[in-house]
Design a protein around this motif. Structure first.
Motif, PDB file in Angstrom:
ATOM      1  N   SER B  72       0.804  -1.213   0.000  1.00 46.77           N
ATOM      2  CA  SER B  72       0.000   0.000   0.000  1.00 46.77           C
ATOM      3  C   SER B  72       0.837   1.263   0.000  1.00 46.77           C
ATOM      4  N   LEU B  74       2.621   2.370   2.272  1.00 47.93           N
ATOM      5  CA  LEU B  74       2.754   3.032   3.564  1.00 47.93           C
ATOM      6  C   LEU B  74       4.166   2.964   4.093  1.00 47.93           C
ATOM      7  N   THR B  75       4.862   1.918   3.706  1.00 46.68           N
ATOM      8  CA  THR B  75       6.223   1.766   4.207  1.00 46.68           C
ATOM      9  C   THR B  75       7.231   2.374   3.240  1.00 46.68           C
ATOM     10  N   ASP B  77       8.980   5.440   2.159  1.00 46.74           N
ATOM     11  CA  ASP B  77       9.194   6.709   2.856  1.00 46.74           C
ATOM     12  C   ASP B  77       8.685   7.928   2.089  1.00 46.74           C
ATOM     13  N   ALA B  80       4.898   7.834   2.150  1.00 48.90           N
ATOM     14  CA  ALA B  80       4.436   8.062   3.513  1.00 48.90           C
ATOM     15  C   ALA B  80       4.548   9.547   3.861  1.00 48.90           C
ATOM     16  N   GLY B  81       5.624  10.154   3.434  1.00 49.17           N
ATOM     17  CA  GLY B  81       5.810  11.579   3.703  1.00 49.17           C
ATOM     18  C   GLY B  81       4.747  12.416   3.012  1.00 49.17           C
ATOM     19  N   LEU B  83       1.800  11.393   1.976  1.00 51.55           N
ATOM     20  CA  LEU B  83       0.486  11.087   2.546  1.00 51.55           C
ATOM     21  C   LEU B  83       0.294  11.774   3.888  1.00 51.55           C
ATOM     22  N   ASP B  84       1.338  11.772   4.675  1.00 54.23           N
ATOM     23  CA  ASP B  84       1.262  12.385   5.992  1.00 54.23           C
ATOM     24  C   ASP B  84       0.885  13.856   5.888  1.00 54.23           C
ATOM     25  N   SER B  85       1.520  14.529   4.976  1.00 55.68           N
ATOM     26  CA  SER B  85       1.238  15.956   4.855  1.00 55.68           C
ATOM     27  C   SER B  85      -0.119  16.173   4.172  1.00 55.68           C
TER      28      SER B  85
END
Lengths: 337, 337
Positions: B72, B74-75, B77, B80-81, B83-85
């Motif tokens: 997905s 998510l792992t 980086d 993930a960065g 998506l986080d923002s």
DNA sequence: GAAATTAATGTAAACTCTTACAGTGAAGAG
DNA sequence: CTCTTCACTGTAAGAGTTTACATTAATTTC
């Protein structure tokens, strides 16, 4: 968007028949079923989640609350690993996951519980730094099915990485390599930190090794600046440790930089170890000694337990599941004499 | 769970009045409003998302499709960065994010588009490896508001990390340090890879440097095994490069291990650089030279653009937004003579 | 003081779906 | 020929909310 009504009109049957036909009820003739299916496809019919949820009171939705210090825990390798495996597992079973809004910047935001009730999530998984926050407690104590990760609440299912054993194993390993002067920079107070400290002392006690208090220092998780500073202090002591353990792999980097800067070699002069098993760190030479946390298993077990709790609340055992980690020896702990 | 009806009964007003009172309509007396609010609180009222969505046809939900090779994303980086923002930004504006189910193991799974229509997401953000997949295309070409990341579709908003300029800058930097024999292990064919290759050749061409074909090799992203092997091959050439560029920071680790294994020093004998700016990698000595992709900005811009597209479809400009990265010099590119 | 305006509240439909229950007609039983 | 059974289909309610429109009462206007 086409609805059941459109299909029913087109097919000349009732809405109920259409619904049953599409949901594979047995009391519909094969002929009708096929005709309905065909028309549904032609019209590009898509079921309406909201209507269904409204009627059935089930959403097949799972709320995720992953909060770390900064934001949402997505950039936190350990959490990301757990979430990734959690996600795959629940998706296989037909559940969708939605993040519980944890933005603090919203004008009149809902509490976590309010948000969960609003969306009608069937269950919730929680992993975060601050389990003490009242809002988190409110959510956990509600009657929503919940699974927590790395923190135990009364009468709730928890999936725990085995931090006690992990840390014992890691410490034992250091001792077995001849280290007696082992410093431990640990994280801020939390369930995880406490468990690891327990494991640490268990190992040293068993071998009759006394660790001076100034060797055991709290720093933040994933904070290279903190570990850098504290490592500097340790290295400047007259009675310098030969081995330093860090809260996690990432923060270990700060320590390693400090060690090198002071002119020491790793591991010949100072041995180090982290915790987590982050590949971006451990795949680099010299390979960092660490405990690999089984994020895959943790996420999967959390998912399965939660779904079980949702679907068979009566027979699901409320328990704490402990998932062992594994020592990755690496090359940053030297044998000393 | 308490509903509007319960409140209305308790207050002796109609359901409509309660609804309006709670939603701050102006045609309700202050007195009634306060009374309704009070009772709502007493009864622990929570609005019902599904009912509201059903009626208004708006969910304030955003579907996220982040797929990498394995799972997905998510792992991953970089993802993930981003998506986080993205998540923080949309949550501030009152949107929730749900992952579009991309499990392949489900018995009769929906296509991405079906899933999106089913849930009635107001918009969708897509970042993935395989934009060519028919299912992705189907979703993008639908009438759902969509923003893609690092890939351009006709007539759709795209947020792009500036891979051309980034790679040009990185290559220029290597050249400025005296390197002429620069090898480039790049990722598999994709928009991103193509852009970076363009940037690479743009830099070398401008300086009149000819790169032998055997210096430019496709490997997978985030695959240390692949880069290890290819690096070995490069090092065994009679005409060995002095500098090797990698698809990403993580895969650079595989290369670096190969280089050390062959007895070369980094950067004295062989210079290397990655791409991405993953802190777990770049925070370790010797600091890896890389291009930091501005994940924060990418996520935030994607979020803002998508919300704009949802809320003001008429006035939102369909465009490709390009976000520059920045060179982090690090210490793995040596000056040579 | 009748008409017009304003403020506050209510009525009722609609959004789409599921499901308990009722109905229909045909076939089988006696 | 009636009664039961069976296989299928339909009716209608109800889940909780929003909202266009209607209603009512009070206030203002001339």
């Amino acid at each position: 968007m086409a609805s059941l009504k459109d299909i029913s009109r087109q097919c000349g049957v009732s809405v109920a028949t259409v619904s049953k036909a599409l949901n594979n009820h047995t009391d519909i003739s094969e002929e009708t079923r096929d005709r309905v299916r065909k028309v549904a496809k032609e019209l590009g019919y898509s079921p309406n989640f909201s209507a269904r949820a409204l009627k059935t009171n089930r959403t097949h939705g799972i709320g995720v609350l992953f909060v770390d210090e900064a934001r949402s825990g997505l950039t936190h390798d350990y959490f990301a690993g757990v979430l990734d495996s959690f996600k795959s597992t629940v998706e296989e079973k037909g559940y969708d996951i939605t993040f519980i809004n944890c933005s603090t910047k919203q004008p009149n935001r809902m509490t976590f519980l309010e948000h969960v009730k609003y969306h009608g999530f069937d269950g919730v998984v929680i992993a975060c730094i601050d389990f003490e926050a009242p809002e988190v407690a409110e959510l956990v104590q509600s009657d929503v099915p919940v699974v927590t990760i790395d923190h135990v609440f009364n009468n709730k299912i928890a999936i725990m990485s085995d931090n006690i054993t992990g840390m014992t194993e890691l410490t034992d390993y250091c001792i077995s390599k001849g280290h007696k002067k082992i410093a431990y920079l640990h994280g801020e107070p939390s369930t995880v930190t406490t468990a690891r400290l327990t494991g640490f002392y268990r190992a040293t006690d068993k071998k009759g090794i006394t660790i001076p208090d100034e060797y055991v220092v709290a720093t933040k998780y994933r904070d290279t600046v903190g570990t850098y500073k504290e490592t500097m202090k340790l290295l400047k002591m007259k009675n310098r440790p030969t081995c330093i353990l860090y809260p996690d792999d990432f923060s270990a980097l700060g320590g390693m930089n400090a060690i090198r800067e002071m002119g020491f070699r790793i591991p010949e002069d100072i041995s180090v170890a982290g915790y987590d098993g982050i590949k971006a760190i451990t795949d680099r030479e010299p390979q960092l000694t660490t405990i690999i946390q089984a994020t895959d298993q943790i996420g999967e077990r959390a998912a399965k337990k939660l779904i079980s709790l949702i679907e068979k609340p009566k027979t699901t055992i409320i328990e704490q599941v402990v998932i062992p980690g594994s020592l990755q020896e690496g090359k940053t702990i030297a044998r000393i004499v």
